[in-house]
Scaffold this motif. Structure first.
Motif, mmCIF file in Angstrom:
data_model
loop_
_atom_site.group_PDB
_atom_site.id
_atom_site.type_symbol
_atom_site.label_atom_id
_atom_site.label_comp_id
_atom_site.label_asym_id
_atom_site.label_seq_id
_atom_site.Cartn_x
_atom_site.Cartn_y
_atom_site.Cartn_z
ATOM 1 N N MET A 56 6.534 -4.238 25.277
ATOM 2 C CA MET A 56 5.700 -3.186 24.691
ATOM 3 C C MET A 56 5.115 -3.644 23.351
ATOM 4 N N ILE A 57 5.949 -4.294 22.538
ATOM 5 C CA ILE A 57 5.453 -4.817 21.262
ATOM 6 C C ILE A 57 4.374 -5.860 21.505
ATOM 7 N N LEU A 58 4.582 -6.695 22.514
ATOM 8 C CA LEU A 58 3.615 -7.736 22.834
ATOM 9 C C LEU A 58 2.297 -7.144 23.324
ATOM 10 N N ALA A 59 2.380 -6.047 24.063
ATOM 11 C CA ALA A 59 1.174 -5.451 24.640
ATOM 12 C C ALA A 59 0.361 -4.678 23.607
ATOM 13 N N PHE A 60 1.030 -3.867 22.783
ATOM 14 C CA PHE A 60 0.306 -2.984 21.863
ATOM 15 C C PHE A 60 0.135 -3.574 20.463
ATOM 16 N N LYS A 61 0.893 -4.639 20.140
ATOM 17 C CA LYS A 61 0.745 -5.395 18.891
ATOM 18 C C LYS A 61 0.786 -4.523 17.635
ATOM 19 N N PRO A 62 1.845 -3.742 17.424
ATOM 20 C CA PRO A 62 1.956 -3.048 16.127
ATOM 21 C C PRO A 62 2.178 -4.031 14.990
ATOM 22 N N PHE A 63 2.669 -5.216 15.315
ATOM 23 C CA PHE A 63 2.800 -6.308 14.355
ATOM 24 C C PHE A 63 2.835 -7.613 15.131
ATOM 25 N N VAL A 64 2.438 -8.681 14.469
ATOM 26 C CA VAL A 64 2.442 -10.010 15.079
ATOM 27 C C VAL A 64 3.127 -10.970 14.115
ATOM 28 N N ILE A 65 3.332 -12.189 14.558
ATOM 29 C CA ILE A 65 3.973 -13.187 13.714
ATOM 30 C C ILE A 65 3.117 -13.434 12.475
ATOM 31 N N GLY A 66 3.758 -13.402 11.324
ATOM 32 C CA GLY A 66 3.054 -13.615 10.067
ATOM 33 C C GLY A 66 2.730 -12.348 9.311
ATOM 34 N N ASP A 67 2.884 -11.184 9.937
ATOM 35 C CA ASP A 67 2.593 -9.908 9.262
ATOM 36 C C ASP A 67 3.687 -9.575 8.261
ATOM 37 N N VAL A 68 3.276 -8.972 7.148
ATOM 38 C CA VAL A 68 4.220 -8.476 6.142
ATOM 39 C C VAL A 68 4.527 -7.023 6.479
ATOM 40 N N VAL A 69 5.784 -6.716 6.775
ATOM 41 C CA VAL A 69 6.148 -5.389 7.245
ATOM 42 C C VAL A 69 7.316 -4.847 6.428
ATOM 43 N N ARG A 70 7.471 -3.532 6.521
ATOM 44 C CA ARG A 70 8.641 -2.856 5.940
ATOM 45 C C ARG A 70 9.096 -1.791 6.911
ATOM 46 N N CYS A 71 10.352 -1.871 7.336
ATOM 47 C CA CYS A 71 10.936 -0.839 8.191
ATOM 48 C C CYS A 71 11.326 0.334 7.298
ATOM 49 N N VAL A 72 10.631 1.442 7.471
ATOM 50 C CA VAL A 72 10.806 2.578 6.568
ATOM 51 C C VAL A 72 12.217 3.139 6.654
ATOM 52 N N ASP A 73 12.768 3.224 7.852
ATOM 53 C CA ASP A 73 14.091 3.832 8.031
ATOM 54 C C ASP A 73 15.191 3.030 7.344
ATOM 55 N N THR A 74 15.113 1.701 7.447
ATOM 56 C CA THR A 74 16.161 0.842 6.899
ATOM 57 C C THR A 74 15.751 0.152 5.608
ATOM 58 N N ASN A 75 14.482 0.292 5.210
ATOM 59 C CA ASN A 75 13.955 -0.323 3.988
ATOM 60 C C ASN A 75 14.119 -1.846 4.010
ATOM 61 N N ILE A 76 13.901 -2.431 5.176
ATOM 62 C CA ILE A 76 13.919 -3.888 5.326
ATOM 63 C C ILE A 76 12.481 -4.387 5.217
ATOM 64 N N SER A 77 12.229 -5.279 4.279
ATOM 65 C CA SER A 77 10.884 -5.803 4.062
ATOM 66 C C SER A 77 10.892 -7.311 4.243
ATOM 67 N N GLY A 78 9.777 -7.832 4.754
ATOM 68 C CA GLY A 78 9.661 -9.268 4.922
ATOM 69 C C GLY A 78 8.513 -9.631 5.841
ATOM 70 N N VAL A 79 8.541 -10.863 6.310
ATOM 71 C CA VAL A 79 7.485 -11.412 7.163
ATOM 72 C C VAL A 79 8.032 -11.591 8.577
#
Length: 292
Positions: A119-142
């Motif tokens: 599902m992640i691969l199909a809809f691409k909410p993020f891809v390799i190299g994106d800077v993201v933050r998981c709001v629920d767990t406050n995990i940030s990174g690439v």
């Protein structure tokens, strides 16, 4: 030597030796092929990272499928050429329905992660190299890797956080590179009430605009209307400070962090030369006058 032993040495031993050699050769070929496929896919992934992150993400996901397919093909060849193993596998396949139910129940979570990865691969909410933050767990990174089971996030401390795909697929993710990689960070500075607030705002705006990493995001219409290049506002009237907030725009998250650090370092010197005092928590004690 008995007749059975002679028959074994003459007939069965050469057959077993050939079978052992075949198995060893098949294992060696499988290992070499899997290593070559893995190395080839890794090279393609690194090449695609420079061109298209979406393609690199797809290749990284299917790298594990390709390696697993090589191992499965090698196993199938070995089993099909050994009669004893082939008969055993046929019996196992005959009970495949029961095993499928048992395996499905036992691996429900793992299969859920695989489906979530697709599902992640199909809809691409993020891809390799994106800077993201998981709001629920406050995990940030690439985003560093998306496998069949998990997503690897490289934090700013260069640590790897392994999150199951089922969690990432249902999590609220803040993606700094989704559609638009530009980032706006806020810089808040408190000046004393005795300072010239208008001068403090002007100097802060000029300092930000002079930075090479600052990005002017005004539209042509806003420029024609005379909109300020850097937005600086009075955010709050605190107990011992007038809080100013400047909007710092940059092309990406890393540049925004560098820009904020540079502005903070330079504004200290600019305010010192202009006589603008940066506020800090303090208390004024007034002694009570005694009656004469």
């Amino acid at each position: 030597m008995t007749a059975w032993m002679e028959n074994f040495v003459q007939n069965r031993l050469p057959e077993l030796a050939l079978g052992a050699l075949f198995v060893a050769a098949a294992v060696a070929v499988t290992l070499i092929a899997s290593r070559l496929v893995n190395r080839l896919m890794c090279r393609l992934i690194e090449r695609q990272k420079k061109i298209n992150s979406g393609s690199a993400t797809i290749l990284a996901f299917f790298r594990y499928i390709a390696v697993a397919a090589v191992y499965f093909a090698g196993f199938a060849v070995i089993v099909s050429n050994i009669p004893a193993l082939s008969a055993g596998v046929n019996k196992v396949l005959a009970a495949g329905g029961i095993l499928a139910v048992i395996g499905g129940l036992a691996a429900q979570e793992a299969l859920g992660s695989v489906v979530s990865g697709l599902m992640i691969l199909a809809f691409k909410p993020f891809v390799i190299g994106d800077v993201v933050r998981c709001v629920d767990t406050n995990i940030s990174g690439v985003i560093e890797e998306i496998t069949l089971r998990h997503t690897a996030i490289r934090t700013y401390e260069n640590k790897r956080v392994i999150v199951p795909n089922s969690v990432m697929n249902s999590a609220i993710v803040e993606n700094a590179d989704y559609a638009d990689s530009r980032v706006c960070v806020f810089l808040e500075i408190g000046v004393t009430y005795e300072s010239n607030v208008q001068l403090a705002k002007q100097l802060l705006a000029e300092t930000v605009a002079a930075q090479p990493d600052y990005l002017d995001v005004r539209t042509p219409d806003q420029k024609a209307e005379g909109a300020p290049e850097v937005q600086v506002v009075v955010l709050a009237l605190a107990d011992s400070a007038v809080t100013l907030r400047a909007s710092l725009w940059a092309r990406d998250n890393a540049t925004a962090f560098r820009l904020k650090c540079a502005v903070q370092e330079e504004i200290l010197q600019v305010y010192e030369r202009a006589g603008v005092e940066i506020a800090y928590p303090h208390m004024v004690v007034v002694p009570k006058q005694q009656d004469v």
